[in-house]
Design a protein around this motif. Sequence first.
Motif, short mmCIF file in Angstrom:
data_model
loop_
_atom_site.label_atom_id
_atom_site.label_comp_id
_atom_site.label_asym_id
_atom_site.label_seq_id
_atom_site.Cartn_x
_atom_site.Cartn_y
_atom_site.Cartn_z
N GLY A 69 1.38 -1.54 -0.09
CA GLY A 69 0.03 -0.37 -0.09
C GLY A 69 0.88 1.18 -0.15
N PHE A 70 1.66 1.47 0.16
CA PHE A 70 2.94 2.07 0.73
C PHE A 70 3.46 2.58 -0.78
CE2 PHE A 70 6.85 4.87 2.01
CZ PHE A 70 5.76 5.85 2.24
N ARG A 71 3.82 1.48 -1.62
CA ARG A 71 4.46 1.64 -3.34
C ARG A 71 4.06 3.11 -3.71
NH1 ARG A 71 7.58 -2.64 -4.30
NH2 ARG A 71 7.68 -4.70 -3.03
N ALA A 72 2.39 3.31 -3.73
CA ALA A 72 2.91 4.75 -4.97
C ALA A 72 3.39 5.34 -3.62
CB ALA A 72 1.00 4.65 -5.29
N SER A 73 3.32 5.70 -2.70
CA SER A 73 3.17 7.24 -1.63
C SER A 73 4.87 6.48 -1.92
CB SER A 73 3.17 6.88 -0.45
OG SER A 73 1.85 6.88 -0.44
N ALA A 74 5.46 5.71 -2.21
CA ALA A 74 7.23 6.05 -2.16
C ALA A 74 7.48 6.12 -3.49
CB ALA A 74 7.47 5.00 -1.77
N ASP A 75 7.58 5.88 -4.53
CA ASP A 75 6.94 6.28 -6.26
C ASP A 75 6.96 8.09 -5.51
OD1 ASP A 75 8.02 4.28 -6.75
OD2 ASP A 75 5.68 3.45 -7.39
N ARG A 76 6.07 8.63 -5.46
CA ARG A 76 5.27 10.28 -5.59
C ARG A 76 6.56 10.57 -4.60
NH1 ARG A 76 0.77 9.40 -3.40
NH2 ARG A 76 1.34 9.22 -1.79
N PHE A 77 7.49 10.50 -3.20
CA PHE A 77 7.69 10.83 -2.93
C PHE A 77 8.86 10.73 -3.15
CE2 PHE A 77 12.20 10.40 0.02
CZ PHE A 77 11.50 11.32 0.90
N ILE A 78 9.68 9.75 -4.41
CA ILE A 78 11.29 10.62 -4.89
C ILE A 78 10.52 11.87 -5.77
CG2 ILE A 78 12.71 9.20 -5.92
CD1 ILE A 78 12.92 9.06 -3.51
N GLU A 79 9.72 11.29 -6.69
CA GLU A 79 9.21 12.20 -7.85
C GLU A 79 9.50 13.36 -7.88
OE1 GLU A 79 5.12 10.79 -9.49
OE2 GLU A 79 6.29 8.82 -10.47
#
Length: 535
Positions: free
Chosen positions: A275-285
């Motif tokens: 569930g956190f994968r999308a937030s991790a991608d957004r964090f790096i972006e």
Amino acid sequence: MRRTTTLSPPGAPLRTIVLWCPDWPITAALRLLGADTGSNPTAADAPLALIDAGQVFACSASARGEGVRRGLRLREAQARCPELRVLDYDPALDIRAFEPVLEAIEETMPGAQVLRPGTCAMRARGPARYYGGEEEAALWLLDALDALGIHGSRVGIADGPFTAEHAARSPQRQRIRIVPEGGSAEFLSGMPVGLLGEEALATLLRRLGIRTLGEFALLEPRDVEQRFGDTGARVHALARGLDSRPVVPRIVPEELDSAVGFEPPLDRIDQVTFGFRASADRFIEQLVQARLVCTSIRIEVDSESGELSERTWLHPRSFTAADVVDRVRWQLQGSGTIAGNPFGSGLSSGIIRVRVVPESVDAIGNHEQGLWGTGHDERIHHGLSRVQSMLGHGAVLTAAIGGGRTLLDRQSLVAWGDRTETAKPDGLPWPGQLPTPTPGTVFEAPQPAMVIDSAGSAVDLDERGVLSGVPARFSTDGRTLHPVAAWAGPWIIDERWWDADTFRRASRFQVVDDAGVAWLLVLDSRVWWAEARYD
């Protein structure tokens, strides 16, 4: 009519405002304890000391009144002031507590540069024009701090940050000290050379009979540069009141944290990380858009029952989205249990929120690959990170050198990407520690050795550190005796003399054989051992 503006010549000192909060570590600790602004006068007035490595790092005014001073050992400080309250010094607390102060300062006059927690500098020209003068600007600044409950702050205004800071720290205890333009050299003339911050140079100047900044400023700049180099030329300019360093305003970081909430709460680690994968991608972006990379993150995990799991993670290069997800999983697998899961983060109920915050960022240009790639180091990094992601955070360890007396004490293994933590920093004195360089090969267990003199008698050491004979031959394998080409020592280790069970007294020697190979030998309880070899 044409209006002209007078500009300072290039390299000339700029009028600077420096705000100094005396005893800031104590103030930060009191604010943490809720004793600021008079809400708890008894606690605020009680003698308080912050301890770092067994010594007083900072102490309150009431503690100084009882004879407590910085640098005292803890027991001596407590002997002088039995009512002394002791807390561990936390440098991170100083920074966190100063952040709201900076925000209040920037509302009054933007463009503050943090010199250290509790001290910051601003350019004086803009605030002086806006508030109608330098003194008026200083009064507005002090009013802003008084509104926060930080009393006793001082302001110094002078040509350049160096003079302005010492004006704020003036022993006359004026809340506002203004050094006239062009008067910095006269103001600094009576101060000791130790204020320059270069202890080695200050010691040399005192040996030459130069004890004040005024005496140092009288020397010819060309002679100072030829004798003391660039460092001497730089501090000589400070002594002459020619501090041309600019005030570099801090850049307030953007809100780059990323969080995700779970409803209903999740009680499985794989569910949380997925569930956190999308937030991790957004964090790096977000970091990439800001032209930044992150080398340190803080992960916060909230449970349904209000518990919080918080940890800071480091990275040897910079975080990717997959690295962030790995750290979330490792934190959840740290200790304790999540409901229905044998591994967890010590939370007793389901997880409702995960948040990642960048703590250390760097410009993305400093982490770009070269034209031809980064070679073997990059492949090693990816390989170690891959193994770590499969086997866990503690599965990949790297060697680091820390503080200590013996070579085995100085060795430590840390997880890949973590910061090395030692009981004491490597720079502190360790009585009995070997001089550099460090041996290349350190034996896991000391090897039996033998050292004899020219008469064939075993060399021993008495209680006064005197050898029974000059080392002539030695052996590290019990079979072959090598002539001693050179030797040095002893370096005496005297540990835990107060405890008869763990007391140890040993002496170390550096010995070179006839082939030019150097060895580190230890004489412990009249028995010789080979501890390491210099490769």
